[in-house]
Each structure stands twice: as structure tokens, then as C-alpha cells.
Motif scaffolding. Sequence first.
Motif, PDB file in Angstrom:
ATOM      1  N   MET A 472      61.672 -43.366  -7.820  1.00  0.00           N
ATOM      2  CA  MET A 472      61.505 -44.903  -8.181  1.00  0.00           C
ATOM      3  C   MET A 472      60.542 -45.651  -7.345  1.00  0.00           C
ATOM      4  O   MET A 472      59.573 -46.210  -7.809  1.00  0.00           O
ATOM      5  N   LEU A 476      56.608 -43.916  -9.020  1.00  0.00           N
ATOM      6  CA  LEU A 476      56.332 -45.046  -9.797  1.00  0.00           C
ATOM      7  C   LEU A 476      55.484 -46.044  -9.223  1.00  0.00           C
ATOM      8  O   LEU A 476      54.453 -46.428 -10.270  1.00  0.00           O
ATOM      9  N   CYS A 632      64.755 -49.761 -13.969  1.00  0.00           N
ATOM     10  CA  CYS A 632      63.428 -49.364 -13.535  1.00  0.00           C
ATOM     11  C   CYS A 632      63.731 -48.179 -12.789  1.00  0.00           C
ATOM     12  O   CYS A 632      62.818 -46.894 -13.025  1.00  0.00           O
ATOM     13  N   ALA A 633      64.637 -47.587 -12.191  1.00  0.00           N
ATOM     14  CA  ALA A 633      65.122 -46.220 -11.712  1.00  0.00           C
ATOM     15  C   ALA A 633      65.215 -45.363 -12.839  1.00  0.00           C
ATOM     16  O   ALA A 633      64.698 -44.233 -12.749  1.00  0.00           O
ATOM     17  N   ALA A 636      61.878 -44.517 -14.069  1.00  0.00           N
ATOM     18  CA  ALA A 636      61.235 -43.555 -13.498  1.00  0.00           C
ATOM     19  C   ALA A 636      61.826 -42.039 -13.593  1.00  0.00           C
ATOM     20  O   ALA A 636      61.076 -41.115 -13.528  1.00  0.00           O
TER      21      ALA A 636
END
Length: 711
Positions: A472, A476, A632-633, A636
Motif C-alpha cells: 500500500m 502504490l 486504499c489498501a 493496492a
Amino acid sequence: MLPLRFVLPSLVLAAMIVMLLLRGYVHSEILADHRVQPPTATDRVPAEILEGGPVIDARGDELHSMSVPDHRLVLTFDDGPDPTWTPKVLDVLKKYDAHAVFFVTGTMASRHPGLVKRMVDEGHEIGLHTFGHPDLALQTDQRINWELSQNQLAISGAAGVRTSLFRPPYSSFADAMDNATWPVAEYIGRQGYLTVLNNTDSEDWKRPGVDEIIRRATPKGGKGAIVLMHDSGGDRSQTVAALERFLPGLQADGYEFRNLTEALDSPSALTEVTGTDLWVGRGWVFVVQASEWITGILAVGLAIVGSLVIARFVMMLVLAGAHSRRVRRKGFSWGPPVTEPVTVLVPAYNEAKCIENTVRSLMESDHPIEVLVIDDGSTDGTAGIVQAMGLPNVRVIRQLNGGKPAALNRGLANARHEIVVMMDGDTVFEPSTVRELVQPFADPKVGAVAGNAKVGNKDSLIGAWQHIEYVMGFNLDRRMYDILGCMPTIPGAVGAFRRSALEPIGGMSDDTLAEDTDVTMALHRAGWRVVYAENARAWTEAPESVQQLWSQRYRWSYGTMQAIWKHRHAVIDKGPSGRFGRVGLPFVSLFMIVAPLLAPLIDVFLIYGIIFGDTGKTILAWLGVLAVQLVCAAFAFRLDRERMRHLVSLPLQQVLYRQLMYVVLLQSWITALTGGRLRWQKLRRTGVVGAPAGTVPQQRGRHSDDRRPVG
């Protein structure tokens, strides 16, 4: 004893928490002055109290009840001082030469000591209204003593006086005394205080209108009275407007507005505080004022970090998605396939547990390579292990211990090919890693390529946290920085360079402890493009203990600061090469240095909100932030085709792991600001990450040994 590097950052974090708790402590909610409990029986209350005046003197063996003489009014104001309304009340009183009694709470007096001082200076009396405004009928004697002493402490620190006047919160007329409130008045009297109730209630806290406030506050037939009003606890504009008419109107009718002891023709209720008590009071006020100032700064910091976190998440989602669509779209290529041989440099210091796996993984490469293992003065037989393998196209170069940059530069000097791949001695490549890593060099503007470093030992809790961070936080980020054209770091575990790009900038520098970040910034400033190859996967062994993780991240953080400082003039570079200074350097400074340092404020204010605020809303807000991070994680992990099961540990990572990273970063700041020097930190390896089978690293048995640091 804890090492100093743990103690100093921990003290800073503890100080932030203490300041916030102190602020919450002196920002207790003030309620309107009406009983929160129903009245009880009155059989224990003496008749002379129920039938007497609003001033109760229970200080001696005999009870005394007093009333204000006719044509004298004692205006009393509860719950202040308030920074908005108290000055306006004082202005009106001064305008009409009227004195009053202000029953202040300790919380408000601590926060606004200047107003308490002004009250005393302008001839008004101060009375205690407890520290936090609890219903004393529900409290123990110990709590009552504490409320009184803390209230006196605040007044002493603010105005240098003590008072003998007291008004219980939620009090009313004397005839409203009951079996719950009378014992409090008795106890208060034994402590040396006059209990001051009222016999005329304006009920201004209800905001009934100016005319109604004046009507309720006006006594009948010229009688004296103690009038209850408020200068805090809400909107007091009607109170101020009522005073503008009430004071001159009753003065015209022959009333005098005096403080209590003036009205009763008694000695002043205020006595000067000197000596230790005075300095303790001033110390308390100073600490409270400091907490107000510091927490104000922390609140600004929270707003900053919140904005940065949200901005970073939005940018990562948008730009990483754009990067993925670009490189994965049908027909995308960097140019003609890059097929020429490359040189792989493997700097190694005491890597006996890992080096065989590393070299064997390279031998499985589907791209032509030569391998240079640069043994940097190992004492565990690392070089001998490689030589004993007898593999073609693998050379071993021995040198005295000089550090990783020196080893890489020695390898560069002996490399036979233009494209050079660099990796760590504890890392293993997949068969396609080198091929995927060098394809961007089909673009002649590309000077370096960052690969996709992944955690091989992610089955432990610390390993899983770092796995989330790598996928992440690092990869990312690299997608985002690739789109922005300002990649800050080529990871030491997997990166590739043109020799023709490295040689003009002097190769790998040992000016900083983050030589990979340093050289990447230098390449940007030299006008080269730096990109990210998502399919060039390398499996590295992450630290498996807190101490090892600390050592690694401390070096990374401090080295990044050094690199930023070294290349600070990039912000004024001209032309295309100045893009990194205009975009990349500010981004790195904000997202890698400032934002992580402020990140603990989220958790600190979480504690504050749970204790002093709306607990449900506070937890909901924190869960909202966590949900954004989880999105978000997950995004990713999807881009990297990773299993989602490791995200189960994300909430715990945010609570524990982030605090560790904060302490590491803060210690790096302390080292930088104090001019300290940090040596290279050699991590203790176990050889847990083996050569990959397909795309999944194999695991070998764990070992442990002690290593001395490089450099």
C-alpha cells in the motif's frame, strides 16, 4: 532502562496526550443552573433556613441566615468567566458604576484568568462555583473538598486572592433546600464558606426575552435581593441587553448595586494569597494556558495531517489507477524489447544465510545476465559460499569493509554491460524479474527503473504489517510518483540503472544513509526519467523483531532527511530537470516526513474524544478514517494481485505499528536537529526467504546469528 531513543519520542507523545487531557479537563461542559435531580424531603433542614434569607452562614456553632437590606441589589453571575459575554457584562457594570458577585467555575477561571483579574480590579467579588460544576448533592466529602480546592487554586492563580463565598451548582432559593442539599451547605460552612443562594431568579438561561428577564429580576416593593444571572453557558446577549436597561432603571428608583459584603456591611470576602499558594496557583494557570496554546497547535496539526492523508489517498487512488490502466492496456510497450545482457550487482556483508538463495534465484532468470557478488569484508564466509557454488557468469569481488555504496561502486567499475541491476544480498528474484525490470530502458529518456519489492516473510504479525506497508505505502506510491514524473526512490532490493546515467553523477554516494534515495534524486536533477515496473517482483526478508525494524526504519528515515537536505536546491532547478524539485521534493517532504510525524494526532485526539467528547461520534469518525485506509489498501492489494486476508491486521497496524513509525521518525528528527550521526545498521537475517517457485517464494528453516553493523 529504556534507551534514550525510545524515551525522548515517548515523552513527546506522552506530553501531547497530557496537554490534551488537561484541555479536556478544563473544558468540562457547563450546564444551566437547574437541578438535575428531583427534590427530596425537607425534614432535616432547620426552619430558620427554610424561612430565612439567601445567605447561609454555617461556619460556627450557630446557624445564621442573612438577607440583603432594602434598596440594595446584589447581582450575581454564574458559570463564567466567558471570553465573549463576561467582558460585555463587565463593561455594562462599569458604565453604571455597579458592583456584582461572579461565581466562577475552576475550569473557566483556569482558561480565562485575565477576566477573573479584571473582576477583582474593578471592585467585584469572586465566589466559588466548584471546579467542574457537578451536583454536589450526589458527591462524597472528598469530591466536594477537591472541587473547592481546585476552584480556589484557579482563582488564586488568576487574581492572587482567595474567597469565602460559595454557591452550589443547581442551587435555588433557601426554601428549596432539601435533605440532599442541606448537608452540603452544612459541610461547606464547616470548611469556612458562606453559602450564597438567591431570592430573585431572572431565569435568563432560558432566554425568555429582555423584558421578561427584567421583570423577573426586579424585586417587589423596594426590597433588597440577590439576583441570579449568568455570564456563561450559552448565548447571553439577552442578559447583556437586559442589564443596559435594568441598571439605570433601578438606580433611578433608588437602588444601589453592590457586591455581597458591601451590601451586608461586612468585611470583604476576598483575601490576598501570598507565598507558595500564590505560585502554585500561578503555576496551574500557566500549565492550563500552555495546554490551550499547545492543543490549539495540535488541532491545526490534525487538520493538516487530515488534509494530507485524504489528499494522498485520493491522489494514490486516481494516479495509481491511471498507471495501472496505462501499463496494462493492450499494445502498451516501452519500445523494442530489451534483450541485451545486463549486469546484476549483489553487495553482500555477512549474508551466509541468504546468499545462496539469492544467487540461485538469479540463475533461473529468463534474461541474459552476469552476476557480480561484491563481498564487503564479510567474516562469515559469504564469498566462499558463492565461489563453492561454481556457477557460470557469477563472479565474486572481495574488498575491505567499506559500506554498501562503496561495494556498489566497485561493482559498477567491474560491470561489463550498460544496464546494471542492483539488489540486496537477502533478496530473491523471480525468473522474469530482470527481464521485466529492464524493458523500460527501451525509452532512451529512462535512466533508472524501480522494481516491485515484496515481503517474503509475511506470516508473522510484524511481517504482515510490513507487507501491507510495502504493497500500500511503497508500491502504490511508486505508481503515483511514476505518473507525476518524480519517483523519489529506487528500492535497494530491486532497481536498474544505466551506467551512462550513473557515471556522470559519481555513482552511488555515501553522503547519506539512503544511497538509493540520494542517487534517484540526483538522476532526476540530471534530467533522467525514473519509472516503475510493477511486474519486476523481488522478495525480500523484512525485519522480524521490533529492534530490527527500528534499526531499518531509523536509517531509512534519517537517510531520507539527509537526501532531502542534500538536494534542497532542486526546488530552484530550471528546465525539465527542475520538475522533481517543484513537485517531487515537496511531495516527499510532506508525505514521508511531515505527515507521518503528525499521524499520531489522529490517535491522540481519538483518546481525547472518547474521554471528553461524544464517544460514539469519535469512534465512528476513527472508523471512517480506517475505512478509507482499508479501501486504499484493498485497491493496492488488487493491483498487486495479493490475497486480501493479510488486511485483517490493518486495524491493529494503525494502532500499534503507526506509533512505532512515529517514534522512529521523531528520533530521526532529534538526531538531525542535534547534529547526531547515525552509522549503517546491519540487519540480522535468518535466510527465511528462499528461491521462488514460479511467483511464490519458498520458505527455508529459520536461523539466527549475531551480526556486527556495516561501516
